[in-house]
Scaffold this active site. Structure first.
Site: not given
Length: 300
Positions: A148, A173, A25, A19-21, A23
């Site tokens: 979280s 979640y 990440g 998820g590096a693209n 936020g």
């Protein structure tokens, strides 16, 4: 106080950030690249990953970035990612299990898992297992897994983790993020049992105004601006992940997060987690459940 400028140079090291693209990440990938690491941008969407890499390069022209497609909702995609990585690289220094989704309507992954349970937790469990041999090949490999604050009230529904007929988005979640933390601790116990040099740490970002809020339900998007002063910035939320990845004083089995009031924001440091997350019997039970659901033996 954590300062990136005071952290050791990471030149010669390879990091994977899921998820590096966007936020957390994105901020994590950028920081690791600024410290000299080669960063693998493990993302679903090529165009979004390219835009993120362009933005990082505009700010840090020396960044060494590479995109490899990864969809954590698909075992097939995870295996393809791992195979592609291992075909090119023999070792992996840093695995940042960052990507996640938050409180969507009920839907299932390609393999039939409730999406939060499948993407946030099971996908990262499977990915870590597929890459463990390359992590072991590094001098001091690290696995950083994002949990979280929501884990505090979480429970693992061992009999029905998908909760299809009783689905409540926040309950699921919480379960997924508790599972991530239990996994981080259980992985460390198993690594220690075999005298591995690899360490596993858990982290949380506090309450950061990331893309998860923007993609959440309408009520979340409406209230978020009202509490902006109480929330962490995206940059601040990424600091525990960065610290867990490169701080030389870090020990396996630690849990990092903001140290401010109620853990919502502040400088990163070692924080406490709930008792379930640290329960060895629960950790072993979750590990077995995960292997059975994925039909995959994760030998550490």
């Amino acid at each position: 106080m954590f300062r990136l400028s005071e952290m050791p140079d990471q030149k010669g090291k390879i990091a994977i950030v899921t998820g590096a693209n966007i936020g957390l990440g994105y901020e994590t990938a950028k920081a690791l690249a600024m410290k000299g690491a080669k960063v693998i941008m493990a993302c679903r969407n090529r165009d979004k990953a390219d835009s993120a890499m362009k933005a990082i390069l505009n700010e840090w022209p020396d960044a060494d970035l590479e995109f490899i497609s990864l969809d954590l909702s698909s075992k097939k995609s995870i295996k393809s990612f791992a195979d592609s990585y291992k075909a090119k690289y023999s070792n992996l220094d840093l695995l940042i299990n960052n990507a996640g989704i938050m409180i969507p309507p009920y839907r299932e992954t390609e393999d039939g898992f409730e999406s939060q349970w499948g993407v946030n937790y099971l996908g990262h469990f499977y990915l870590t297992g597929m890459l463990m041999e390359t992590i072991e090949n590094s001098d001091h490999g690290r696995v950083v897994t994002l949990s979280s604050l929501a884990h505090i009230n979480g429970k693992i529904n061992f009999d029905n983790p998908n909760m299809k007929d009783s689905y409540k988005p926040m309950v699921s979640y919480r379960q997924s993020k508790l599972a991530c933390l239990i996994f981080a601790f259980e992985l460390q116990r198993r690594l220690e049992a075999k005298d591995s040099k690899v360490i596993s740490v858990g982290v949380h970002p506090g309450v950061a105004l990331t893309n998860l809020f923007a993609a959440g339900p309408k009520w979340m998007r409406l209230i978020a601006p009202l509490f902006k002063g109480m929330f962490n910035t995206v940059e601040g939320g990424a600091k525990p992940s960065i610290m867990g990845a490169i701080d030389p004083t870090m020990k396996g089995g630690e849990y990092l997060g903001p140290t401010g009031k109620r853990g919502m924001k502040g400088e990163p440091g070692i924080v406490e987690s709930n008792e379930i997350s640290k329960d060895k019997a629960v950790g072993d039970k979750l590990w077995t459940l995960s292997e059975n659901l994925l039909d995959y033996k994760f030998d550490v």
